[in-house]
Write a protein that holds these residues in place. Structure first.
Motif, PDB file in Angstrom:
ATOM      1  N   HIS A 368       0.970  -1.410   0.252  1.00 31.36           N
ATOM      2  CA  HIS A 368      -0.071   0.008  -0.209  1.00 31.36           C
ATOM      3  C   HIS A 368       0.938   1.364  -0.121  1.00 31.36           C
ATOM      4  N   VAL A 369       1.930   1.441   0.884  1.00 34.19           N
ATOM      5  CA  VAL A 369       2.639   2.435   0.887  1.00 34.19           C
ATOM      6  C   VAL A 369       3.371   2.770  -0.215  1.00 34.19           C
ATOM      7  N   GLU A 370       3.897   1.731  -0.935  1.00 34.75           N
ATOM      8  CA  GLU A 370       4.618   1.863  -2.077  1.00 34.75           C
ATOM      9  C   GLU A 370       3.666   2.571  -3.245  1.00 34.75           C
ATOM     10  N   TYR A 371       2.512   2.103  -3.164  1.00 38.77           N
ATOM     11  CA  TYR A 371       1.375   2.582  -3.961  1.00 38.77           C
ATOM     12  C   TYR A 371       1.414   4.026  -3.816  1.00 38.77           C
ATOM     13  N   TYR A 372       1.280   4.222  -2.376  1.00 32.90           N
ATOM     14  CA  TYR A 372       1.125   5.962  -2.125  1.00 32.90           C
ATOM     15  C   TYR A 372       2.507   6.753  -2.604  1.00 32.90           C
ATOM     16  N   LEU A 373       3.486   5.975  -2.429  1.00 35.28           N
ATOM     17  CA  LEU A 373       4.606   6.905  -2.818  1.00 35.28           C
ATOM     18  C   LEU A 373       4.763   7.044  -4.490  1.00 35.28           C
ATOM     19  N   THR A 374       4.519   5.996  -5.135  1.00 34.26           N
ATOM     20  CA  THR A 374       4.441   5.897  -6.575  1.00 34.26           C
ATOM     21  C   THR A 374       3.479   6.724  -7.240  1.00 34.26           C
ATOM     22  N   TYR A 375       2.367   7.194  -6.726  1.00 34.29           N
ATOM     23  CA  TYR A 375       1.323   8.076  -7.351  1.00 34.29           C
ATOM     24  C   TYR A 375       1.364   9.299  -6.722  1.00 34.29           C
TER      25      TYR A 375
END
Length: 596
Positions: A368-375
């Motif tokens: 989830h956190v990587e998703y937040y960081l990438t978008y």
């Protein structure tokens, strides 16, 4: 008549603002204010989740009401724009802003927020006291009994006590809550709250349920084989008088409080006990793993495929273990505080225990956190998953690599990696206990809620409706008689928290699609269940391209970006478990399949 038409047209003209440049300027201001409000909202909810107090609960209510009030005001402003001639991107943003389930009445808004906070509090502070006066929490106490005890009566006690502790106090509040949620949806043009929830998938109403039903029909034969095998093993363990080999299985026997995943009873159902143990929990303890090391291990995987390391604020502000001095919501969750790029604030809240299951959960939450960081470069409106199921699938996709014996050996947690068929069947069965066993549960939760919202299941038969679906889809039954005075749905976190659940069913299918696509990108040659994308920058780039889209396009486009196809397709999960299904069919050739 012409005069009336002219008047109506002039009123429309007065109301509409067809200038797209003006609309874009309005949207820029909206996105920035939304971001700032999301920051305050996240801060208030984090404070309450990591320190449950009446004061913090009141702040959550206040912030929720502020956001609701602001959203309603902005929605009315947005409706003044005639978007018919606007570009797709601008149109999409306006559609998102004007899709709402908010109540217009302030007293009802407050009531809704207060009931929601109270339901979560009942769940999170629920305790069960034993005859000797010692009181147990759900996590780790009651969940621990369900996971580890093999005493039929003790399991029944823990199962029943939790439901009796939290269900009845919730029921009337939940009934009020449903009515208010429905009222908000109906005010905004939706037939009920379920229709609003399903609209997140951008499919005509009815099509989402049609899609998941069709997928379920394709995976049901695999689940039925797993169910029959596990039922036989449980009957041998507890006796045919307690577990019939032809009917529903008592719900307290699966090693999980909700019978949603069965991996904790692997020791009872293991096909080949003489093969090396796949669970590395003991090894983790022996090697001195703690919560921090587990999170660093997960971070290392994401970094190895070219995704971002966790920012320093993550390590400073996350709650990685249960504090001793206060009540917290232990349920693991990832948080985006909507800061601007360069000032990132993302966190995880979790009461980590040193075991393999939690190591997997950490990869899920960090996904989830990587998703937040990438978008995070996207507009605030687009800082979300392509659909709710995408967000859930990302970390689990990584965990499919992490759980392979090959990967566990690479990171020093497994010494002997078996290469024979017996070892592989063990490995696949253990994975199926987590992934395949979950599917009907992931489907029935929202099937129940959609029917509650539509009125097909009424407060008088909440519990009957719940158990009818659990018996139909999962093939399980309550260990003791339940009535409609009970409220067993409330014993599952996502019901009192109001979190839609079909996302998890979607995720458990999609993650295998993602895994298959990334394995292909990584150049993997061999069975899908042996693939590990660790250190594959090519796979990471493919994943990153999809993650960076956020919610800016409909989910079939994001699905195509990673898998090359636009639909939810169970062929990858079926391929992954193909060797196991073949083995199960052989084991079950004399069994009566199903439970009707």
């Amino acid at each position: 008549m012409e005069e009336w038409e002219g008047l109506i047209d002039s009123l429309k003209e007065l109301k509409s603002t067809p200038d797209e440049e003006e609309a874009i300027k309005w949207l820029e201001e909206y996105n920035e204010e939304l971001r700032q409000r999301n920051v305050r909202n996240a801060e208030a909810n984090w404070a309450q989740a990591t320190n449950i107090t009446d004061e913090n609960a009141a702040k959550v209510v206040e912030v929720t009401l502020e956001v609701t009030k602001w959203s309603l005001k902005k929605m009315e402003e947005a409706k003044k724009f005639d978007t018919s001639g606007f570009s797709d991107d601008v149109k999409r943003q306006f559609e998102m802003i004007t899709t709402s389930g908010s109540l217009s009445d302030e007293d009802k808004q407050r009531q809704l927020a207060e009931i929601g906070t109270e339901l979560e509090k009942i769940y999170s502070t629920g305790t069960v006291c034993q005859a000797d006066g010692t009181c147990l929490k759900l996590d780790p106490d009651l969940e621990g009994i369900i996971a580890k005890s093999r005493d039929y009566d003790r399991l029944t006690w823990a199962w029943l006590s939790w439901r009796d502790a939290v269900g009845p106090p919730m029921k009337d509040k939940y009934t009020q809550w449903v009515a208010l949620l429905n009222e908000g949806a109906q005010e905004n043009g939706f037939a009920d709250r379920g229709v609003l929830w399903r609209s997140a998938y951008e499919m005509p109403d009815g099509k989402l349920e049609e899609m998941v039903d069709a997928v379920w029909e394709q995976v049901k034969p695999l689940y039925t084989q797993l169910h029959a095998y596990v039922r036989r093993k449980l009957s041998e363990k507890y006796g045919a008088d307690k577990v019939s080999t032809t009917g529903h299985i008592p719900a307290q026997l699966f090693g999980n409080m909700w019978a949603q995943q069965w991996n904790n009873i692997y020791d009872i159902v293991v096909p080949f006990p003489d093969q090396p143990e796949i669970d590395v929990s003991d090894t983790m303890v022996e090697q001195g793993y703690d919560a921090l090391r587990m999170f660093k291990t997960a971070e290392e995987f994401f970094k190895s495929i070219g995704l971002r390391p966790m920012p320093q604020t993550f390590w400073d502000k996350s709650m990685l273990t249960r504090p001793d001095d206060r009540e917290v919501v232990c349920h693991g969750s990832a948080w985006d505080f909507y800061h601007l790029p360069g000032d990132t604030d993302v966190r995880i809240k979790m009461c980590t225990k040193v075991n393999q299951e939690d190591l997997q959960t950490i990869h899920h939450e960090m996904g989830h956190v990587e998703y937040y960081l990438t978008y995070e470069d996207q507009k605030t409106l687009y800082r979300g998953g392509a659909n709710p199921g995408f967000h859930e699938a990302v970390g689990d996709t990584i965990a499919l690599s992490v759980n392979t014996p090959g990967h566990l050996k690479k990171i020093g947690l497994l010494q002997n990696v078996g290469h024979n068929q017996d070892f592989e069947i063990n490995e696949l069965l253990k994975m199926a206990l987590a992934k395949v066993a979950f599917l009907p549960f992931g489907l029935m939760i929202d099937k129940w809620r959609w029917r509650v919202f539509s009125g097909d299941i009424t407060p008088d038969n909440y519990n009957t409706g719940w158990w009818n679906l659990r018996m139909k889809y999962q093939g399980i039954k309550p260990p003791v008689e339940r009535t409609d005075k009970d409220f067993d749905p409330g014993a599952k976190y996502h019901i009192p928290s109001g979190t839609p659940y079909i996302r998890y069913f979607f995720s458990f299918i999609a993650q295998f699609q993602f895994h298959q696509a990334l394995c292909k990108e990584a150049g993997h040659d061999g069975p899908l269940h042996k693939c590990d994308i660790y250190e594959s920058k090519a796979a990471g780039t493919k994943l990153k391209n999809m993650l960076s889209m956020g919610e800016s396009r409909p989910w079939p486009e994001a699905m195509k970006a990673i898998t090359g196809q636009e639909k939810l397709d169970p062929s990858a999960i079926l391929k992954y478990f193909e060797p196991l299904e073949k083995w199960l069919r052989e084991q079950n050739k004399d069994e009566k399949l199903g439970w009707d």
